[in-house]
Write an enzyme that holds these catalytic residues in place. Structure first.
Site, PDB file in Angstrom:
ATOM      1  CB  SER A  22      32.742   6.644  27.821  1.00 59.54           C
ATOM      2  OG  SER A  22      33.093   7.702  27.006  1.00 59.54           O
ATOM      3  CG  ASP A 313      37.098  12.751  24.909  1.00 54.57           C
ATOM      4  OD1 ASP A 313      36.587  13.709  24.289  1.00 54.57           O
ATOM      5  OD2 ASP A 313      36.585  11.827  25.459  1.00 54.57           O
TER       6      ASP A 313
HETATM    7  C1  S3P Z   1      32.195   9.521  23.686  1.00 54.30           C
HETATM    8  C2  S3P Z   1      32.681   9.700  22.307  1.00 54.30           C
HETATM    9  C3  S3P Z   1      33.430  10.889  22.003  1.00 54.30           C
HETATM   10  C4  S3P Z   1      34.019  11.553  22.929  1.00 54.30           C
HETATM   11  C5  S3P Z   1      33.028  11.679  24.291  1.00 54.30           C
HETATM   12  C6  S3P Z   1      32.540  10.643  24.704  1.00 54.30           C
HETATM   13  C7  S3P Z   1      31.493   8.496  24.209  1.00 54.30           C
HETATM   14  O1  S3P Z   1      32.801  11.701  21.198  1.00 54.30           O
HETATM   15  O2  S3P Z   1      34.611  12.924  22.522  1.00 54.30           O
HETATM   16  O3  S3P Z   1      33.545  12.635  25.139  1.00 54.30           O
HETATM   17  O4  S3P Z   1      31.072   8.279  25.457  1.00 54.30           O
HETATM   18  O5  S3P Z   1      30.839   7.745  23.258  1.00 54.30           O
HETATM   19  P1  S3P Z   1      32.331  11.505  19.546  1.00 54.30           P
HETATM   20  O6  S3P Z   1      31.617  10.200  19.576  1.00 54.30           O
HETATM   21  O7  S3P Z   1      31.819  12.528  19.102  1.00 54.30           O
HETATM   22  O8  S3P Z   1      33.719  11.183  18.990  1.00 54.30           O
END
Ligand code: S3P
Length: 428
Positions: A22, A313
């Site tokens: 992220s 996650d």
């Molecule tokens: C993420 C947000 C999450 C997560 C993804 C990464 C991010 O998704 O599941 O692996 O980097 O902002 P969502 O925003 O759909 O919950």
């Protein structure tokens, strides 16, 4: 690739989890729209953050990559060129949704495409709010990618209460907001990961049980010179693996511990896990520490749905932990799992059932009847081409008495290219 997974008697050693996915995405995107040159250390070599790099290059941003250091020559908010070919986001929802917010805000005519999995994930959640702001963005197939973006006639300031707790959605709106003269405000009732706010120094304040975050053209975009911490979501596989194998001893170095990401630590502690934090420090704007994991007997838990955005996650590997926890555990209010790289609720129900675990699948969750003496059956596990399914199945398989396999195992490279190597390294 079909990967064999051998039973392990115990797990021992020190692992440095891969760089946070992220934060890698965000550091590259924000560096691209800053006016300065940024040197990002420990940038992720995984496929998703590499998709982000190739997209920003196509937008005319010069990127130099040596080993794990990435130098991004920022072009500023107005500096993107119109790409000649579609921007290929690969498997990466974060690339499509966050970069979608940036190019739509900037009004750069382009097309964003993704692989089969990404093309089947709804983009309506960003298309609607970005359109309301004045962006020109639509799906070629209705609510789905490819996304077509074109020049806009300027954005208007707006306030959005988020209908779902999603950091990708929150970030897409705030990033488009960076191109608006008037303030764009996002209200979160349930707090999701806050890397965007931290790395861009966005202003926020408490709002009811949640917070309100603002962005506008007046926000300066800082350069992104820092070292990316290890990915807590990758570390989570070892937190569980080290807990469920008797006589194990694992140390995870340099793991990101952003409070909006680490609900799984508290959940595992409540279940009885023995995980201690050592050497806590700040890495740029993110807290980091080493984690020591000792084996422990786990007890079942009814997971508080309010925690789900902060362990979204980690839920697949927490479900594996629940199989080894004495009693009945429940995960409810987790419908969002159905909208990930695969339908992770159905996929995990299938993987756990193949191992002989007793589970009941619900529309928005799962019930798992755990047992502290659970010995999974060896199986040929599907991965659904989803990195987190493959890694969850692998950890489960290490507790079996016979060799298992994981199908399409190369998909772990989406977030954790060294996963199979690390597993082998610590298995005894
Ligand atoms: C993420 C947000 C999450 C997560 C993804 C990464 C991010 O998704 O599941 O692996 O980097 O902002 P969502 O925003 O759909 O919950």
């Amino acid at each position: 690739m079909i990967q064999e997974v051998q039973p392990a008697k115990l797990l021992k050693g020190t692992i440095t989890p891969p760089p946070d996915k992220s934060i890698s995405h965000r550091s590259a995107m924000f560096a691209a729209i800053s006016d300065e040159v940024s040197v990002i250390s420990n940038y992720s070599a995984a496929a998703d953050p590499q998709s982000t790099l190739s997209c920003i290059k196509q937008l005319g941003v010069k990127v130099d990559q040596t080993q794990d250091k990435v130098t991004v020559h920022g072009v500023g908010r107005e500096g993107f060129r119109i790409p000649e070919k579609p921007l290929d986001c690969g498997n990466s929802g974060t690339t499509m949704r966050l970069l979608g917010g940036i190019v739509a805000g900037a009004g750069i005519s382009c097309e964003l495409i993704g692989d089969e999995s990404l093309s089947s994930r709804t983009m309506k959640r960003i298309i609607d709010p970005l359109s309301a702001l004045g962006c020109k963005i639509k799906g070629k197939n209705g609510d789905f990618a490819p996304l077509m973006v074109s020049r806009n006639d300027g954005l208007r300031g707006m306030r959005f209460p988020l209908p779902i707790a999603s950091a990708q959605l929150k970030s897409a709106i705030l990033l488009a907001g960076l191109f608006s003269e008037d303030s764009v405000e996002v209200i979160e009732h349930v707090l999701s990961r806050d890397h965007t706010e931290r790395l861009l120094n966005l202003k926020s304040e408490a709002y009811g049980t949640g917070k309100i975050v603002r962005s506008s053209r007046a926000d300066l975009i800082p350069s992104q010179n820092y070292t990316i911490p290890g990915d807590f979501s990758a570390a989570a596989f070892w937190l569980v693996a080290g807990t469920i194998h008797n006589d194990s001893s694992l140390l995870l170095k340099n793991t990101g511990l952003n409070p909006s990401r680490i609900a799984a630590l508290n959940i595992l502690a409540e279940m009885g896990a023995s995980i201690t934090t050592e050497n806590p420090r700040m890495e740029g704007k993110e807290p980091v520490a080493d984690l020591r994991i000792e084996p422990a007997e786990l007890t079942a838990i009814d997971l508080n749905p309010a925690l789900i955005p902060n362990c979204i996650d980690e839920l697949p590997i927490l479900m594996v932990a629940m199989c080894f926890a004495e009693g009945t555990s429940t995960v409810m209010g987790a419908e969002e799992l159905r909208h990930k790289e695969t339908d992770r609720l159905s996929a995990m129900a299938e993987i756990l059932s193949l191992s002989g675990a007793v589970v009941e699948l619900a529309k928005d969750g799962i019930t798992i009847h755990g047992n502290k003496d659970f010995i999974p059956l060896a199986a040929d596990f599907p991965s659904y081409h989803d990195h987190r399914m493959a890694m969850a199945a692998a950890v489960l398989a290490t507790k079996s008495r016979k060799t298992s396999t994981v199908k399409d195992a190369e998909c772990t490279a989406i977030s954790y290219p060294a996963f199979w190597h690390h597993l082998k390294q610590i298995s005894r």
